[in-house]
Design an enzyme around this catalytic site. Structure first.
Site, mmCIF file in Angstrom:
data_model
loop_
_atom_site.group_PDB
_atom_site.id
_atom_site.type_symbol
_atom_site.label_atom_id
_atom_site.label_comp_id
_atom_site.label_asym_id
_atom_site.label_seq_id
_atom_site.Cartn_x
_atom_site.Cartn_y
_atom_site.Cartn_z
ATOM 1 N N GLU A 194 -6.495 7.101 7.073
ATOM 2 C CA GLU A 194 -5.077 6.872 7.327
ATOM 3 C C GLU A 194 -4.679 7.473 8.681
ATOM 4 O O GLU A 194 -5.106 8.575 9.032
ATOM 5 C CB GLU A 194 -4.283 7.550 6.205
ATOM 6 C CG GLU A 194 -2.776 7.539 6.339
ATOM 7 C CD GLU A 194 -2.088 8.341 5.234
ATOM 8 O OE1 GLU A 194 -0.869 8.196 5.081
ATOM 9 O OE2 GLU A 194 -2.784 9.111 4.526
ATOM 10 N N LYS A 235 2.228 0.999 4.233
ATOM 11 C CA LYS A 235 2.211 1.907 3.085
ATOM 12 C C LYS A 235 3.506 1.806 2.289
ATOM 13 O O LYS A 235 4.598 1.981 2.821
ATOM 14 C CB LYS A 235 1.995 3.342 3.592
ATOM 15 C CG LYS A 235 1.774 4.381 2.501
ATOM 16 C CD LYS A 235 1.462 5.731 3.137
ATOM 17 C CE LYS A 235 1.155 6.800 2.100
ATOM 18 N NZ LYS A 235 0.826 8.095 2.736
ATOM 19 N N CYS A 278 -3.521 6.035 0.740
ATOM 20 C CA CYS A 278 -3.341 7.417 0.295
ATOM 21 C C CYS A 278 -2.437 7.556 -0.932
ATOM 22 O O CYS A 278 -2.853 7.258 -2.047
ATOM 23 C CB CYS A 278 -2.816 8.253 1.463
ATOM 24 S SG CYS A 278 -3.123 10.038 1.284
ATOM 25 N N VAL A 319 -4.085 15.579 1.375
ATOM 26 C CA VAL A 319 -3.623 16.962 1.510
ATOM 27 C C VAL A 319 -3.126 17.418 0.141
ATOM 28 O O VAL A 319 -2.970 16.618 -0.782
ATOM 29 C CB VAL A 319 -2.492 17.082 2.550
ATOM 30 C CG1 VAL A 319 -2.988 16.708 3.939
ATOM 31 C CG2 VAL A 319 -1.276 16.227 2.169
#
Length: 280
Positions: free
Chosen positions: A41, A110, A143, A170
């Site tokens: 990404e 996204k 993601c 993350v």
């Protein structure tokens, strides 16, 4: 067919260096015999939510990244999926593309913006497209989209055999990023959904630390039975994994025996999933 997942890290704002790193990864994947390579990404801009940085790194769809990746795909006869910061008028999108030897196949934005991404990006408006390619029917998501079970289920019901997933994983969603002795939650989710949706899932994350952001790595390739074919990779280092896949396993996963057919056994008289104007 082989799928390569390139776990590389984009340096914030270093567009040309990041494109060069993506070129190296694509060429290494092609040399390894991959028919599809998945990049992370926002690999071209580097993963950040700083508006000024992203404004400087943003590019139109018909820009340098599409030109580079399309040229490499054409030269090597492969397909490439990866993420970049897209500018469209005065809006920024966290976008991904799939390109092949004949050019652009999917343009995806996204759908689900994570945390501070909401402050800088516009939510995606391209739906969940699927492309028919010589290496299989491919869909894209990015993601945080994986945290919404409708996304992979929607791609699978639209006929996708492979989900290419650029990520920059993350912490922040799970109470602990990696419970002792287990994979990170994002990787666990990819494994579970690959099995439940009968689809190959190939996730390419960033790794290490960049500009204060700690990435979780863990890139992997999973088959439609939930078997990990390659990965998950370490958190801290760039690397590449290549997995050999047989898209015929998608059909086998959908019909596991004469009486266990998870795709056909859906109770569409009770529930359904609407993606755009299509109801499944």
């Amino acid at each position: 067919m082989k799928i390569a997942v390139a776990q590389i890290t984009g340096r914030i704002g270093q567009i040309e260096a990041n494109r060069a790193a993506s070129r190296v990864a694509i060429e290494e994947a092609a040399a390894a015999g991959a028919g599809l390579v998945v990049l992370p990404e926002l690999i071209v801009s580097g993963y950040t939510v700083e508006p000024d940085v992203l404004q400087g790194a943003a590019e139109p769809l018909q820009g340098g990244t599409l030109d580079l990746w399309s040229g490499l795909a054409r030269r090597h006869g492969i397909h490439v999926a990866g993420g970049f910061c897209e500018r469209d008028g005065d809006r920024l999108y966290n976008s991904a593309i799939l390109v092949g030897p004949d050019g652009l196949r999917i343009h995806y934005r996204k759908l689900h913006l994570f945390d501070r991404e909401k402050d800088v990006f516009t939510p995606g408006d391209k739906g969940l497209p699927v492309a028919e390619t010589p290496v299989g029917r491919i869909g894209l998501c990015v993601c945080y989209d994986l945290r919404f079970v409708e996304v992979l289920r929607g791609l699978a019901l639209a006929g996708a055999e492979i989900a290419a997933v650029p990520t920059a994983w993350v912490g922040g969603f799970d109470r602990t990023p990696r419970p002792p002795g287990t994979m990170i939650g994002q990787a666990q989710g990819a494994v579970l959904q690959a099995n439940l949706d009968q689809i190959f899932v190939a996730c390419a994350s960033q790794a290490g630390t960049e500009a204060g952001t700690r990435f979780l790595g863990s890139s992997l390739v999973v088959d439609p039975f939930g078997t990990i074919l390659a990965g998950p990779l370490d958190e801290d280092r760039p690397s590449m994994i290549v997995a050999e896949v047989d898209v015929a396993r998608v059909r086998s996963a959908q019909e596991r025996s004469e009486r266990i057919r998870p795709r056909a056994d859906r109770r569409t008289d009770v529930y359904g999933l609407r993606v755009g104007t299509e109801c499944h």
